[in-house]
Design an enzyme around this catalytic site. Sequence first.
Site, PDB file in Angstrom:
ATOM      1  N   ARG A 101       9.329   3.271  11.505  1.00 25.78           N
ATOM      2  CA  ARG A 101      10.400   3.120  10.528  1.00 25.78           C
ATOM      3  C   ARG A 101      11.741   2.710  11.137  1.00 25.78           C
ATOM      4  O   ARG A 101      12.490   3.529  11.653  1.00 25.78           O
ATOM      5  CB  ARG A 101      10.539   4.475   9.825  1.00 25.78           C
ATOM      6  N   ARG A 116      -1.058  12.346  10.112  1.00 26.30           N
ATOM      7  CA  ARG A 116       0.184  13.088  10.347  1.00 26.30           C
ATOM      8  C   ARG A 116       0.247  14.326   9.467  1.00 26.30           C
ATOM      9  O   ARG A 116      -0.207  14.316   8.329  1.00 26.30           O
ATOM     10  CB  ARG A 116       1.396  12.203  10.073  1.00 26.30           C
ATOM     11  N   ASP A 135       0.796  -1.228   0.000  1.00 27.70           N
ATOM     12  CA  ASP A 135       0.000   0.000   0.000  1.00 27.70           C
ATOM     13  C   ASP A 135       0.830   1.281   0.000  1.00 27.70           C
ATOM     14  O   ASP A 135       0.312   2.354  -0.300  1.00 27.70           O
ATOM     15  CB  ASP A 135      -0.932   0.023   1.222  1.00 27.70           C
ATOM     16  N   HIS A 136       2.121   1.192   0.297  1.00 28.74           N
ATOM     17  CA  HIS A 136       2.936   2.404   0.446  1.00 28.74           C
ATOM     18  C   HIS A 136       3.659   2.824  -0.837  1.00 28.74           C
ATOM     19  O   HIS A 136       4.069   3.978  -0.962  1.00 28.74           O
ATOM     20  CB  HIS A 136       3.998   2.188   1.535  1.00 28.74           C
ATOM     21  N   ASP A 159       4.199  -0.910  11.342  1.00 34.14           N
ATOM     22  CA  ASP A 159       3.726   0.418  10.993  1.00 34.14           C
ATOM     23  C   ASP A 159       3.122   1.006  12.259  1.00 34.14           C
ATOM     24  O   ASP A 159       2.399   0.311  12.989  1.00 34.14           O
ATOM     25  CB  ASP A 159       2.675   0.353   9.881  1.00 34.14           C
ATOM     26  N   SER A 164       6.662   7.479  12.672  1.00 32.30           N
ATOM     27  CA  SER A 164       6.522   6.146  12.115  1.00 32.30           C
ATOM     28  C   SER A 164       7.345   5.104  12.870  1.00 32.30           C
ATOM     29  O   SER A 164       8.294   5.427  13.584  1.00 32.30           O
ATOM     30  CB  SER A 164       6.959   6.177  10.652  1.00 32.30           C
TER      31      SER A 164
END
Length: 756
Positions: free
Chosen positions: A647, A450, A95-96, A160, A645
Amino acid sequence: MAFDIDMIKKMYAQMAERVDRAREVVGHPLTLSEKILYNHLWDGIPTKAFNRGKDYVDFAPDRIACQDATAQMALLQFMQAGKDKVAVPTTVHCDHLIQAKQGAKQDLKHANEVSNEVFDFLGSVSNKFGIGFWAPGAGIIHQVVLENYAFPGGMMIGTDSHTVNAGGLGMVAIGVGGADAVDVMAGMAWELKFPKLIGVRLTGKLSGWTAPKDVILKVAEILTAKGGTGAIVEYFGPGAISMSCTGKGTICNMGAEIGATTSTFGYDDSMERYLRATDREDIADAANKVREHLTADTDVYENPEKYFDQIIDINLSELGPLLNGPFTPDLSTTVGKAMTKKAADNDWPMKVEWGLIGSCTNSSYEDLSRASSIAQQALDKGLKLKSELGINPGSELVRYTTERDGILNVFEKLDATIFTNACGPCIGQWARYSDPKNAPKNSIVHSFNRNFAKRADGNPNTHAFVASPEITLAIALAGRLDFNPMTDSLINDNGEEVRFEEPTGWELPPKGFEVKENGFVAPMADGSGIKITVSPTSERLQLLTPFEPITDSEMQGMKLLIKAFGKCTTDHISMAGPWLRFRGHLDNISNNCLIGAVNAFGKKTNFVKNQLDGEFGGVPDTARAYKAAGVKTIVVGDHNYGEGSSREHAAMEPRHLGVAAVIVKSFARIHETNLKKQGMLGLTFATEADYDLIQEDDTFNFVDIADFAPNKQLTLEAVHADGSREVIKLNHTYNDAQIEWFREGSALNLIKKQNA
């Protein structure tokens, strides 16, 4: 029938015994959060009470979810773990990596062309290791999880930060780094500091223009962007029960913006309705049998002050629509005149250029139906958009059903662009400008979560404001940031003054959900014959080389890479947007390491001093020069360092470039854990003012690193250019196991060693 129903029934079957036992050892009635946590202990039956905010606890999550940008690194790590199959149900969602530009069909086609190497890799690895794969266009991970995998009382981790969305279905769902996910995929326990508990009591009932989004915008205003750190937020009260399941998901989703470990709601009728509407009657039936254990004990909600560490009260009947931003999700403004003054005082652009609806936060059938009721009014009243409008449906299930029911057509008649069922602008995948860095100052309004600088479009001058889908659409029609649809009028094509009526919509589709191809690909029962190949010349993918342990001698004579000034989120440390294409290639993506952080010396980004030659250059280039010379470096930061995030690239990139320690005033939870997992030191100043002692030309010595131990401060000697020295005490939260990660070079190195 639901996915993994046997696993879910097994979890419910053990719940009564474990909850009863937990109640005995704790010695008081339990919150929902405590019931779920104690029911998922790695060691099984609870035998002791844990101290909130202090004790590290091993848990056994039920499942894992990964999005494509983070899945690459997670799966590259899992491939090194020596396992044939994932130990718990796991999914990957593409999806990213789909950029929003022209519209759904063209954008999806383009993504499949430019990212086919990555999608093929993720699909092949998923097939080999027994992982469910959701293809590009299937939907946004958190909406797909809510529709297919979330279940009341469960525990899930995901790579995520907005994994917390599943709290809308009564889960404890927590965002983690890929290394955490690898632990659980490999059949190991997952460690978490036992969270504190914040209770939010909702009274009254939402009505009119006020939406579930306004609840979390208000909570963000109260708690700020770090006020939920280390805590689970549990919502309860008559206002919570009156809200839809997807509305609850919206609130939980944005809990990531207050730093909360996760957020959740007790199981109720709205969750049962949603389960049945999404073809999971079997879960609803099973949940009903243990219903009393899927919410807090009675006395907890009647006397919450006795059981929560903090209580927040919000009367939904008195809550009005809010706009939060710009540049931070906790700066809250009441819609209308308050914005007129605040925008003027702060020189925020009043004209709104774009309205964006969707993302994992607000892309449900209910969200789109309520927004479409405003769109239909605009058509009926002769109004046209004054701003451009983009729509991101949350999943193919939602997209197909809203198309069938005419909802998408209403937006299209307004000349909106329907983007792919993907994250798009929400995570920087928006081809809005050819030169974002030099783009003009402007305002946008969106229903995303965000709104950090450059988050949506790469333009540091874009002022992004967060609102509900209904308010977003109303403002897009007005084209003004201070428009209040409850009191203000607009002039239509005929010169008439018209007003909006309150939005209306459906909690669930009246004709039920429908989809032709949902995009799910089930893995092979036996994937042992599948070979995974990665080209050594690939720009997108790179097999990992294990990190070498950082020795005590390397912790002497260290240099400062950067002293970050002010807010430094994971977007500053490892940008998204165009950099997403390198998420599977550690060396290439390391070229964005800390390029968004503001250097405290000179207040510029990506411009730091190289002490080896006295020259100034970009952060990654300077780091590589130190690494080539065999010199380890440190990064210094401010409060809530690593906010945003999950991340893990924000930890892996500095590690790859030779950073050995990150020293800050305070950490965001996920980032601190990610640093630990990658075999680095994540430390905090014992005295925050010592941040000011760090100078640009300092050399650093960890004088007592050989004695690194739990609950024992470390001592940093900062040697200034003039030869003077400062002794700085540093705190840490490492336990014995985490210190072993550091000594072995990373948590993954330890896993490989244990599986050898």
